[in-house]
Design an enzyme around this catalytic site. Structure first.
Site, PDB file in Angstrom:
ATOM      1  N   THR A   1       0.619  -5.689   2.409  1.00 47.44           N
ATOM      2  CA  THR A   1       2.404  -6.220   3.101  1.00 47.44           C
ATOM      3  C   THR A   1       2.707  -5.255   3.846  1.00 47.44           C
ATOM      4  OG1 THR A   1       3.479  -5.006   0.995  1.00 47.44           O
ATOM      5  CG2 THR A   1       3.108  -7.169   0.937  1.00 47.44           C
TER       6      THR A   1
ATOM      7  N   ASP B   1       9.001  -2.818  -8.543  1.00 45.18           N
ATOM      8  CA  ASP B   1       9.531  -4.175  -9.253  1.00 45.18           C
ATOM      9  C   ASP B   1      10.181  -4.715  -7.603  1.00 45.18           C
ATOM     10  OD1 ASP B   1       9.700  -3.806 -11.819  1.00 45.18           O
ATOM     11  OD2 ASP B   1      10.846  -2.471 -11.760  1.00 45.18           O
TER      12      ASP B   1
ATOM     13  N   ARG C   1      11.585  10.004  -2.681  1.00 45.10           N
ATOM     14  CA  ARG C   1      10.204   9.021  -2.865  1.00 45.10           C
ATOM     15  C   ARG C   1       9.186   9.421  -3.278  1.00 45.10           C
ATOM     16  NH1 ARG C   1       9.791   3.890  -3.189  1.00 45.10           N
ATOM     17  NH2 ARG C   1      11.942   3.227  -3.261  1.00 45.10           N
TER      18      ARG C   1
ATOM     19  N   PRO D   1       0.897  -1.548  -0.369  1.00 46.83           N
ATOM     20  CA  PRO D   1       0.037  -0.098  -0.076  1.00 46.83           C
ATOM     21  C   PRO D   1       0.758   1.083  -0.259  1.00 46.83           C
ATOM     22  CG  PRO D   1      -0.088  -0.648   1.819  1.00 46.83           C
ATOM     23  CD  PRO D   1       0.967  -1.732   1.000  1.00 46.83           C
TER      24      PRO D   1
ATOM     25  N   GLY E   1      18.009  -2.907  -8.222  1.00 47.93           N
ATOM     26  CA  GLY E   1      17.607  -2.034  -7.549  1.00 47.93           C
ATOM     27  C   GLY E   1      17.154  -2.241  -6.189  1.00 47.93           C
TER      28      GLY E   1
ATOM     29  N   ARG F   1      11.055  11.564  -9.545  1.00 45.10           N
ATOM     30  CA  ARG F   1      12.690  11.276  -8.338  1.00 45.10           C
ATOM     31  C   ARG F   1      14.367  10.773  -9.587  1.00 45.10           C
ATOM     32  NH1 ARG F   1      12.455   5.145  -5.513  1.00 45.10           N
ATOM     33  NH2 ARG F   1      14.426   5.267  -5.391  1.00 45.10           N
TER      34      ARG F   1
ATOM     35  N   SER G   1       2.689  -3.649  -7.326  1.00 44.62           N
ATOM     36  CA  SER G   1       3.631  -2.527  -6.555  1.00 44.62           C
ATOM     37  C   SER G   1       4.795  -2.198  -7.652  1.00 44.62           C
ATOM     38  CB  SER G   1       4.414  -3.122  -5.497  1.00 44.62           C
ATOM     39  OG  SER G   1       5.309  -2.105  -4.897  1.00 44.62           O
TER      40      SER G   1
ATOM     41  N   SER H   1       7.361   3.762  -7.883  1.00 45.78           N
ATOM     42  CA  SER H   1       7.727   4.194  -9.157  1.00 45.78           C
ATOM     43  C   SER H   1       9.241   3.559 -10.238  1.00 45.78           C
ATOM     44  CB  SER H   1       8.924   4.963  -7.552  1.00 45.78           C
ATOM     45  OG  SER H   1       8.212   5.239  -7.016  1.00 45.78           O
ATOM     46  N   GLY H   2       9.815   1.997  -9.665  1.00 49.70           N
ATOM     47  CA  GLY H   2      10.339   1.820 -10.897  1.00 49.70           C
ATOM     48  C   GLY H   2       9.204   0.251 -11.414  1.00 49.70           C
TER      49      GLY H   2
END
Length: 619
Positions: A185, A212, A316, A154, A588, A322, A210, A243-244
């Site tokens: 999670t 990676d 972030r 989340p 990452g 970012r 989510s 984000s990624g």
């Protein structure tokens, strides 16, 4: 003598044709033609359209379909609804639903059989199931719905992951008729602990919602199990809410969609998940300086890429922006690192696919925000199929055919919604008419327990190990042996290539994408058995490095003729930093700094990708 096999279906082969009314009943009438790639809709009355609008529905844009019946006892018609996500003029997808009225017969039973024939044929096409050459199309052709375990972080994507999951993912997979359960999670390595204790035979796939980082935890958790050889075959999928979203970018390209970001990328990947289908996934076993080992599905990075990845953590809250800011700052303070790269060359080079675009990918999405968790809810982990209703602001979302469907639905352009949202005055609302009955023994919807601070509350039968302290990277003790690698610190066998010098970056990548819109290895495939090594030597100017990353958005950076840019396809490699300080990342995640080595294990995992180059590929 056996009859000859039927000729293969072409994209325009008519499979079904029929006349339908619309819902509400006073609307126009249509002729529908179903082909392997599209549903063709032609208006018949009140008068045919000279230039039909919305007369072609590509199956690549369909999430699912269902049959319905009227709540009015006097209505003998049956109804057939399809859920679509067409692209608008500006490229974004918007949900739409079309409901058609099967009313050609005198009795409801006959009309219902016709509606189910169309829904069954469309579902078979969507999921890649064969249709009988000249046999009868009945719901018996459909297997039970796939059972998916969704793991949602989340806090991913600036905290938007749960909102995106609730508003976009869950409605779409419900429309597709997938059976699912969802767990949020609650901390770093929670997903790794969960998959270590699962009874995997009960699930057809584990899907992370989510960035990676969550999939990294799942794969390493599977490989930590005593039964890792079977566990790692469990299909895994990713729906991008971080984000990624590098792997999602590669899945999007594999599915034949145009490059996308944000909600559009999420909808594309959700459509592919609804279609079913999987692909072997190469995994990279990485041995670190301490001798510990972890598994990568994405990349190992040193230098500029890992610096931007880790140093941009403090930004972030900006989401994917970012990396743009991190790249600008990284260019302003450009470093070079002395090191030694050795690799075992591959004997076969892969073919080149289509390019895409972007900037470096995210670190794990599992850095939790301080303070109490938001007031959302998740379910305990069921030990059997669970068509999970969720406590959402809108009506409970369940899979079609759930043991407890919503009481009254209106599917006319709105999907499962409250009858109060239905705008067809004068027509009775429609209710679900499942193609198949619920499986015997299907559990009733379980009560949902709220998320709490600390350890999650799991059923006693879950078999989960006690929580372990947070770590920077999940280390896997299982997995296959690295037969191509001697121990770290010992000489390499003959046939390896070694280079030493000053580097701006060294990147080892498995799939094509390093970010949702950054194509680092445009010729890479999920199962090519290769690790793609890219490096940039010292001496490159800041402007030239920026041009490389901008060209990487189209996957055209290798055509720039940059003398500092190098590439090799390998089966294994060893990286020895000779600079005393620096940052190394695996998928990452920051790992211990020092020499490392890795080798490819071809097809060790299985990735839920949907079909390759979706039928009805976008123009």
């Amino acid at each position: 003598m056996a009859p000859p096999p039927p000729p293969p279906l072409t994209a325009s082969t008519p499979l079904l044709h029929g006349e339908f009314g619309s819902y509400p009943a006073r609307g126009p009438r249509f002729a529908l033609t179903l082909t392997p790639q599209a549903l063709h809709i032609q208006r018949l009355r009140p008068k045919p359209e000279a230039r039909p609008r919305g007369g072609l529905v590509l199956l690549a844009e369909v999430s699912g379909c269902c049959t319905l019946r009227s709540r009015s006892p006097s209505d003998s018609a049956a109804y057939f609804c399809i859920y679509t996500y067409p692209r608008g003029r500006r490229g974004g997808r918007r949900r739409a639903a079309r409901t058609f009225r099967a009313d050609g017969a005198a009795t409801y039973e006959e009309n219902r059989a016709e509606a189910q024939r169309w829904a069954t044929a469309l579902t078979c096409l969507l999921r890649g199931l064969p249709l009988p050459g000249d046999g009868e199309i009945t719901p018996d052709l459909l297997p039970r719905p796939p059972r998916l375990l969704l793991l949602v972080n989340p806090f991913g994507g600036r905290g938007l992951a749960w909102q995106w999951c609730k508003n976009h993912v869950l409605p779409m997979i419900s429309e597709a008729g997938l059976s699912f359960n969802l767990i949020q999670t609650e901390r770093h390595n929670h997903a790794r602990e969960l998959v270590q204790g699962l009874s995997l035979s009960e699930w057809d796939g584990i899907v992370t919602v989510s960035g990676d980082g969550l999939l990294y935890e799942v794969l390493n958790g599977l490989l930590e199990r005593p039964d890792w050889e079977e566990a790692v075959k469990t299909p895994v999928g990713i729906l991008p809410c971080g984000s990624g979203n590098a792997l999602a970018g590669a899945v999007n390209q594999h599915g034949g969609f145009e490059p996308a970001l944000g909600i559009d990328l999420l909808l594309n990947c959700s459509l592919l998940l609804c279609r079913g289908g999987s692909h072997p996934l190469d995994l990279l076993s990485v041995t670190l300086a301490s001798g510990s080992r972890c598994f990568s599905f994405l990349s190992v990075a040193w230098g500029f890429v890992s610096d931007v990845d880790i140093q941009s953590e403090r930004f972030r809250a900006l989401g994917s922006a970012r990396f743009t800011l991190g790249t600008v700052l990284g260019l302003a303070t450009l470093h070079t690192y002395r090191g030694r790269l050795s690799y075992l060359p591959a004997t076969v080079e892969p073919a080149s696919p289509a390019p895409a675009h972007g900037l470096p990918r995210a670190k794990s999405e599992l850095t939790l925000a301080p303070g109490p968790a938001p007031p959302v809810a998740h379910s305990p982990l069921h030990r059997s199929v669970s068509d999970l209703p969720l406590p959402l602001p809108q009506p409970a979302l369940t899979s079609p055919g759930s043991p407890e469907p919503p009481p009254i639905l209106s599917l006319n352009g709105g999907g499962p919604e409250l009858a109060g949202d239905w705008g067809g005055a004068g027509d009775a609302p429609l209710s679900p008419d499942p193609l198949l009955p619920s499986p015997p023994g299907s559990p009733k919807a379980a009560q949902l327990s709220p998320i709490t601070e600390g350890a999650s509350e799991m059923p006693a039968s879950s078999g989960l190990p006690p929580p372990t302290p947070d770590a920077r990277v999940a280390i896997s003790a299982g997995g296959p042996p690295d037969h191509l690698l001697p121990p770290l610190g010992t000489p390499l066998p003959p046939g390896w290539v070694t280079m030493e010098g000053d580097f701006v970056l060294i990147l080892a990548i498995s799939p094509s994408h390093l970010g949702a819109d950054l194509v680092a290895a445009p010729h890479a495939r999920f199962d090519d058995g290769l690790v793609h090594l890219c490096w940039v030597r010292g001496g490159i100017s800041r402007a030239a490095l920026l041009r490389l990353f901008l060209a990487m958005e189209r996957g055209s950076h290798f055509s720039l003729g940059c003398p500092q840019l190098g590439y090799a396809a390998a089966r294994a490699f060893r990286l020895e930093p000779l600079t005393p300080r620096g940052v190394l990342t695996v998928d990452g995640e920051q790992v211990e700094y020092g020499p490392l080595q890795a080798q490819v294990h071809p097809g060790l995992g299985t990735l839920l990708t949907g079909p390759s180059g979706c039928p009805g590929r976008e123009p």
